[in-house]
Every structure is written in C-alpha cells, then in structure tokens.
Design a protein around this motif. Structure first.
Motif, PDB file in Angstrom:
ATOM      1  N   UNK A   1       0.847  -1.206   0.000  1.00 42.34           N
ATOM      2  CA  UNK A   1       0.000   0.000   0.000  1.00 42.34           C
ATOM      3  C   UNK A   1       0.879   1.251   0.000  1.00 42.34           C
ATOM      4  N   UNK A   2       0.588   2.155  -0.891  1.00 46.27           N
ATOM      5  CA  UNK A   2       1.371   3.388  -0.905  1.00 46.27           C
ATOM      6  C   UNK A   2       1.054   4.216   0.341  1.00 46.27           C
ATOM      7  N   UNK A   3       2.022   4.971   0.773  1.00 45.42           N
ATOM      8  CA  UNK A   3       1.830   5.843   1.923  1.00 45.42           C
ATOM      9  C   UNK A   3       1.383   7.202   1.423  1.00 45.42           C
ATOM     10  N   UNK A   4       0.122   7.535   1.697  1.00 44.95           N
ATOM     11  CA  UNK A   4      -0.416   8.790   1.164  1.00 44.95           C
ATOM     12  C   UNK A   4       0.158  10.001   1.884  1.00 44.95           C
ATOM     13  N   UNK A   5       0.544   9.799   3.119  1.00 40.76           N
ATOM     14  CA  UNK A   5       1.008  10.923   3.936  1.00 40.76           C
ATOM     15  C   UNK A   5       2.327  10.533   4.596  1.00 40.76           C
ATOM     16  N   UNK A   6       3.423  10.572   3.850  1.00 35.36           N
ATOM     17  CA  UNK A   6       4.699  10.079   4.381  1.00 35.36           C
ATOM     18  C   UNK A   6       5.162  10.861   5.603  1.00 35.36           C
ATOM     19  N   UNK A   7       4.646  12.086   5.772  1.00 34.00           N
ATOM     20  CA  UNK A   7       5.069  12.881   6.917  1.00 34.00           C
ATOM     21  C   UNK A   7       4.360  12.457   8.195  1.00 34.00           C
ATOM     22  N   UNK A   8       3.369  11.575   8.103  1.00 35.18           N
ATOM     23  CA  UNK A   8       2.608  11.180   9.287  1.00 35.18           C
ATOM     24  C   UNK A   8       3.087   9.841   9.841  1.00 35.18           C
ATOM     25  N   UNK A   9       3.251   9.798  11.168  1.00 34.96           N
ATOM     26  CA  UNK A   9       3.550   8.521  11.821  1.00 34.96           C
ATOM     27  C   UNK A   9       2.304   7.650  11.849  1.00 34.96           C
ATOM     28  N   UNK A  10       1.154   8.260  12.128  1.00 34.07           N
ATOM     29  CA  UNK A  10      -0.139   7.559  12.068  1.00 34.07           C
ATOM     30  C   UNK A  10      -1.073   8.408  11.224  1.00 34.07           C
ATOM     31  N   UNK A  11      -1.884   7.799  10.373  1.00 37.03           N
ATOM     32  CA  UNK A  11      -2.765   8.600   9.516  1.00 37.03           C
ATOM     33  C   UNK A  11      -4.245   8.472   9.885  1.00 37.03           C
ATOM     34  N   UNK A  12      -4.546   7.769  10.986  1.00 39.26           N
ATOM     35  CA  UNK A  12      -5.950   7.630  11.406  1.00 39.26           C
ATOM     36  C   UNK A  12      -6.063   7.809  12.915  1.00 39.26           C
ATOM     37  N   UNK A  13      -7.045   8.597  13.329  1.00 38.17           N
ATOM     38  CA  UNK A  13      -7.446   8.657  14.731  1.00 38.17           C
ATOM     39  C   UNK A  13      -8.868   8.100  14.819  1.00 38.17           C
ATOM     40  N   UNK A  14      -9.047   7.040  15.587  1.00 39.89           N
ATOM     41  CA  UNK A  14     -10.394   6.517  15.865  1.00 39.89           C
ATOM     42  C   UNK A  14     -10.856   7.126  17.178  1.00 39.89           C
ATOM     43  N   UNK A  15     -12.101   7.564  17.231  1.00 31.03           N
ATOM     44  CA  UNK A  15     -12.526   8.445  18.319  1.00 31.03           C
ATOM     45  C   UNK A  15     -13.872   7.971  18.884  1.00 31.03           C
ATOM     46  N   UNK A  16     -13.905   7.753  20.183  1.00 33.24           N
ATOM     47  CA  UNK A  16     -15.124   7.340  20.908  1.00 33.24           C
ATOM     48  C   UNK A  16     -15.299   8.244  22.116  1.00 33.24           C
ATOM     49  N   UNK A  17     -16.550   8.610  22.416  1.00 31.46           N
ATOM     50  CA  UNK A  17     -16.789   9.437  23.597  1.00 31.46           C
ATOM     51  C   UNK A  17     -18.249   9.333  24.038  1.00 31.46           C
ATOM     52  N   UNK A  18     -18.520   9.986  25.146  1.00 30.69           N
ATOM     53  CA  UNK A  18     -19.907  10.161  25.597  1.00 30.69           C
ATOM     54  C   UNK A  18     -20.323  11.626  25.444  1.00 30.69           C
ATOM     55  N   UNK A  19     -19.727  12.322  24.473  1.00 32.55           N
ATOM     56  CA  UNK A  19     -19.979  13.756  24.298  1.00 32.55           C
ATOM     57  C   UNK A  19     -21.338  14.054  23.681  1.00 32.55           C
ATOM     58  N   UNK A  20     -21.966  13.076  23.047  1.00 30.32           N
ATOM     59  CA  UNK A  20     -23.145  13.384  22.251  1.00 30.32           C
ATOM     60  C   UNK A  20     -22.755  14.205  21.028  1.00 30.32           C
ATOM     61  N   UNK A  21     -23.769  14.528  20.219  1.00 36.35           N
ATOM     62  CA  UNK A  21     -23.509  15.238  18.964  1.00 36.35           C
ATOM     63  C   UNK A  21     -24.134  16.621  18.941  1.00 36.35           C
ATOM     64  N   UNK A  22     -24.921  16.946  19.957  1.00 39.80           N
ATOM     65  CA  UNK A  22     -25.656  18.206  19.889  1.00 39.80           C
ATOM     66  C   UNK A  22     -24.741  19.399  20.141  1.00 39.80           C
TER      67      UNK A  22
END
Lengths: 300, 300, 300
Positions: free
Chosen positions: B1-22
C-alpha cells in the motif's frame, strides 16, 4: 506545515446546522462540497442545533470559533430561507477564513470572537448556485457550491455584491442586570451533561464568597437554592449544586455526574436570580433546598 | 500500500466518547486534531456512549478494536475529569497503535483484545496541552493535541512519565456464574435493534439442547421464557424469542425484526438466569410465555 | 480536476444505513473501508433510517442520488440479513458509480433515478469477504470490504456471479389515485422540520386553485383542513397550513417554523385525501379547521 493540497485556497470546511442527521441534508451538502473541491476536509460542528434556533446556533459557533481550522465556516440555521434575507460570505482575518450563512445574526457572535469582518458579500451571483426546483434548501443550492468555490480559490468579491460589514444583522445576547441588589442572569446553554452555562464571567461574582443563593425563573415565591463555588465537578459533594468556571471560562451551574438542568428545573433561556448569602441589607432568601437524592423531579 | 502521507507517523485517529452530537465537543476535537496533523483521517466510533458509562464505552471499544485502522485510538468517557486520575497513552503492538484516554478502565478491555500494552505513559508533559480556563474538557485541552502530536511523530515517551502497564486501572466485566444448577448471566449490551448480548460464549451452553429457559432480573417469581437457539434472525418464528451467535461470536437474545430488549423487559446490566429445559433434577420452571404479538409492553 | 489519488478507481463511498449512531457499527464500516482503500473519503448520507424500513431508506437514497459524488454507494437496510436474499453490486452509468446493498428494493429507486443499471453482480465471491462468526453483520463482513475493493480497482465481475439487472427486486412506491373526484395521495416522507412530502407533482393539481381541502387518514368523518398553495415557508401566515413545491420539486405540506406533521396529525405512510375547494359536483367538505395556535395536539 506542508501543504497537502496546493491547489486549494482553503482545505477545511467547518459545518454547523439545524438539519438533524436523520434526513440526507447533511450528506448532500458534504457531497456537493467534495464534488466542487476534491480533497477538502469537512468538520461537522453540530447538526443538532434546535430547529430555527438562531441564538443557540450562534452561541455554538462562537464557542467553537477559536478552535476551528482556518478555512470556510458554513452555518445554516435559517428560518427565513426563501425570503429576501441575504445570504452572506464574511471574510475575517484578512482572508484567513470566510464564514457563510444567512444574514440573521447566526454568524455575528463568531465574527466578533475572531476580530470582526474584513469584507462581506451578499451571495447574489447565481453563477455559483445550483438550479433548484424551490427556494427551501439554500444549504444545498447556494451555500454548499459557494463553499466549494471558495476552497477552489474564488474571491469573495466574485460571489456577489460587496456589502458594508456594519450592515450585518447582529446577534442578540442577553446581558445580566442588577435588580434590588440581586444579579439577574440567564442560562445561555445547557450542554449534553446538563451543565447550565450562565451569561456571567467569574469577575461578575468577585467578592461574593463561596456560596451563592439562586432562584430559577421569574416567580418571586420560588425556592432558593445554594450553589457552592468549586473548581472541578468532583469537588461537588453529594447533595450539593456547584458553580464552576467551565472550559470556556464562563460561570456554569453543575452537579457531579448528574444533570444540573434536571436538578434546577432550568433550561436554556431560563432567568437565574443570584443573591449574596451574606447580604446584610436584605432579609434572608428564606427556604433553601439541597439536591434531593431520592426523588429527582423530571429525571428519566 | 502506498503511503499517502509520508510525513505522518499515524494517519488515522479513531474516536469514541460520551460527548453526544448536539454540542460542539466532537467537532472541536476534530478541528484540533486536523490543525495539529493535517491529512489525518478521523473515524468516529460512537459519541453516544451513555454519559459517564465507562463500562459501556469500554465494551464498545473492545468490540471495535480488531476492526480499527492502526493508528491513534482516542476514547473519552471521563466522569473523573479534573481529579487526579491519570490521562494515559498506551502503546500496543510495539507501536502499531496508541490508545489515549483517562485511566479509569475505559481502555483496558480494548488493550487486552489487541494483545496487551508494550508501553504506557501518564500525560504529564504540559508542553503538549492547550492552555485552558478550567479543567473540565480534557478531550479538547489534552487528548486532542496529544493525538495530533502522536500522528506527527512524537514518541509516547515525550508525552510524560513512563508508567508500569500493569498499574493501569482494569475494566470490570461481569462473569457468569452457576447457581443451583442454573447459569446466571448478564446483558452486556443492547444494540440499536434491541438485540441483547450476554456474557456467554456458545461453549457455555454446550449440551443444553435447542431450547433454553430464561428468567430476567433477580425476582425468583418472575415469568420464565423460552429461547430457541437459531443461526439467523429469520429462523426466529413469529411468537418466538431466539438465541443466536452474534457477529462477535457471543450469545445474544434476539427477536426477528423486533426488539428483544422490549420483548424481554431487559436492559444493559440485567441479570439473566438460564435453566435447561430438560433439567430432570429440578421442578419445571413453571409458566412459560411466548411473545405476545398484540400487546407488547413498553413498545413505542 | 486533478486526481488526488491516482491509485484509486473511486475516491468516494457514500454510505446509508439503519444502524444508528450509538453502536460502533458505522465506525467499524468506515474503518474497514479506510483499511482496504486508504485515501477514500466516506460521506454519511444517513444512519438514522428507521430500523428495517426499506422503503424509507430507498426514498432517502433516491432523493440524494443526483447530488452524490461519483463512486461507490453503500446502502444497508437489511431485515433479511442471513437469509438467502442476494447481496448486490449494481453498476450505473457504464461504471461511473456502483451501488452496493441487499437485493430487497432498497437500491432500485436510486438506480432508476440515475438511468438504470448497466451491469449487476451477486456478491458470491467470498475471497472479498471477511470471515465472520455469524451471518448478522454483512455491512462489516461483506459490503465494507467489497466497497474498499471496488475503490482499489476490482471489477464488479470479480465480485461474484453476473445477474440480469431486470431480476433485481423493485422498490414499491405508492401511486396517488382518483376516487369519487378526490385525489388520494400518501405522505412519502416527513423531514426533520415536520414537512410532509406527498407522492404528488405540481402537475397533479393543475387547475385546482390556490386552496385545496385535505383529510388525513381513512376515516371519512375526519375533519377537513385547508391548504394554501405558496412558494416559500414565510408566505404561510399564522393559522395557515401551506402546500409548497419542496426542494426536490414535489408537493409538500408545511407550516412556517412549525411542524406540519404535528399540525396535521399525519406521519410517513398516512393517506391524504385532497378535494377541490370549488368542486360544484359535491357537497362541501364541511368543517374546516385552521391551525390552533394555542393548543397543538401532540406537541412536545
């Protein structure tokens, strides 16, 4: 920072609306922005602003403003869609960002937060709009394609007629007042956790001591409650209601791990009367009640 | 797989919370991550974890873990925000991913799912934090900028003080027990469709036959219901309740195209007592009721 | 337009489901698509389609279709998951886009909107699927990896067995009918604002005049209401109900800044009987009521 998308004038659109998420409205706006400006990232601030609630939308946008990526900010809470209210592009920071939305006071608080407008345009150039069967979905037919065009490098002067930034409809924010020695404030925002943000800065209560008395609503016979001034939620003991400085630096009524909205019986827009505990010039506020742990009214 | 963002150590942040969306909370965290680490993609796992429900958040994260992109996993369900509970970065897979969140048991089940921690750090280096008016929004002021810094290549050792991975607060998961020949389990999760996942593997019911009796809750006089073991929702006939192996390989109570939660009167955390239909050592479980098609209790 | 991701056959996946947002389902599908096809953008159309409501999902997709980016369109409202209903990839526009989803009528209205299928495949090639403990989450185990593979260049013929596009399960849409001189229509969609879209085009009421009488439901003794034909919400006066051409060009019942759903007592699927105000051949419709401003039934 490297420029990932050198062909883009702006690489982020921040997007707020009262569209909700159940219909396709938000997704269609995303699709049109991506179609016009491939590579642009879209950050959803909120789409659950209460329907037609321009004030709530304006406050949400103003709280967010200092944290948003430079770029285009698209905000649509628009009860007047289809009338002759103007659609606007407002440039701030000499072009660092452009805010898009209806001229109904929604954008004004955020514009003020970031230092005021440098230019403003009424979106009258229909070359940038989609043809539409009816004038009821400007988010899709006007604002989304204009947002994409701005990202691709259009100057705001191309989008329509230059207007005086001083002609923009202001946002109306409630100001606390003194009355009979009390401070009469208002709940500006109830967040997801039930914390009730007031229109008061910490300075407004300078010298008031650690405990403050409050009465909710306009009925002078309503119960008085005591708020204890604390720094974190966890310092609010069981049976207490706290008054904290929230993450925006504003005074906020809170209960630890529970809803202050439920506890107080307040809601966004409720009047909150504050009285010093040690006010020697006045009779005692009378009955004070603490949190009833066993029987919260209105609790789900 | 090509690296789309070679300057990034990680290219994805997965995010979970109880913040709600409002409110703007989720959007502001997105904005700050994008500001710190342009080009990073953010995947929202859920922001509708019940307020302060660390267990529900931990289970959601654990179910998701094996499917997430390598990268940073940010999880915030944090009733102790502002106390001296630690904020943590936990490295797994020798750096394949880093989990960020409060040290309250939220991260532990997911860390275990992916093979355990290789390093852990308490996020004490304030150089990576935003200045904040109050200590109530660590998602914005600590975790978001730290997530961005990790994507940009910061080593977790830079983020604060190395701590012993064995010192992390464990997640507490209920274990089913045997009692008087019955199996006493618990509903771990009720999903959007009303399916009730139990803390039981298929092996736990080996040899129990095709029909199992269940009683919901701790009242020994409560009705007994029969569950039929099936492979798909559609094998559950009208008037039946099914027991399936769900998409995570776990035993789950289900009703075809309707809510087992409503049908059983169970909810997350409910005790579920299971009894063999053919238990010759014990009197019959007595009344068994099937689904009442005409009059579901609690149905909207 | 420059191609930002030359290695991708499609750079956008548009995604609709009835998964809701509280569980991890949507996030896991995003993660798997990103894992298979880095750089792909995912646009969420809606994940709040009512559970198992294939018709509502199909209509939402059809309304969106003309506005979506070319690419993969993934739609999952799938009460028959785990049965032998087929999973499909449907190519439209000679490969401009591919729609993925169950063969239950969900995709058919959108396929028709964009000119019909050029090829169709039943997704029987398990090389493209994830191994799964149970057959209840095809969004994760089949559709997400297939969507990623299509973006990476897989031809739909690789994904399984070619099937006749004419064999696809059609969507069932209600057609308005004439009855005793009345026009009997149906509410196809109630949007977030309570506007009630009917299955009527403006042409259907040609020559009916500015005011139309309507009766909701099938009870012939129900009250009649008057609808005033207008162009924008703001033309609907206090105390009036309007009939507008909505943003899709379809006749829609609306009330200015309030919910027509609440006002009419209608919901999606409700029958709406329309009668000319000036129908000289029939007795008057009798009682007509206007909006009761003080006491809306069912209002929150």
């Amino acid at each position: 920072m490297s420029n990932l998308h050198p062909e883009l004038r702006y690489d982020t659109v921040s997007f707020l609306s009262d569209y909700g998420r159940a219909d396709e409205f938000v997704g269609v706006v995303h699709s049109l922005i991506r179609s016009t400006a491939p590579g642009v990232g879209i950050v959803d601030i909120s789409h659950d602003i209460p329907r037609h609630d321009v004030r709530a939308g304006g406050l949400t946008l103003a709280r967010s403003a200092q944290y948003l990526c430079p770029g285009v900010v698209l905000a649509v809470v628009d009860p007047g869609v289809g009338t002759d209210r103007r659609g606007l592009a407002i440039e701030v920071g000499d072009g660092q960002s452009v805010l898009l939305g209806p001229d109904n006071g929604l954008l004004a608080p955020a514009v003020a937060m970031v230092g005021g407008a440098t230019r403003a345009v009424s979106l009258t150039n229909t070359d940038y709009h989609l043809p539409a069967p009816g004038p009821t979905f400007d988010g899709r037919d006007i604002f989304a394609p204009v947002a994409g065009a701005l990202c691709m490098g259009a100057d705001i002067a191309d989008l329509g007629e230059i207007v005086d930034p001083n002609s923009l409809t202001p946002g109306i924010l409630p100001v606390a007042r003194e009355e009979d020695g009390d401070l009469v404030a208002e709940v500006m925002w109830v967040d997801h956790f039930g914390n009730c943000q007031l229109n008061l800065d910490p300075d407004d209560l300078e010298g008031w001591g650690d405990v403050v008395q409050v009465q909710v609503g306009t009925d002078p016979t309503a119960d008085w409650r005591q708020l204890r001034r604390v720094e974190t939620f966890s310092q609010i003991a069981d049976g207490q209601i706290g008054l904290i400085i929230d993450s925006y630096g504003v005074l906020t009524v809170a209960v630890d791990r529970r809803s202050a909205e439920t506890e107080l019986g307040a809601r966004s827009g409720s009047e909150i009367r504050l009285r010093r505990l040690d006010d020697a010039d006045r009779p005692s506020a009378g009955v004070t009640t603490s949190v009833e742990l066993g029987a919260r009214k209105g609790d789900a």
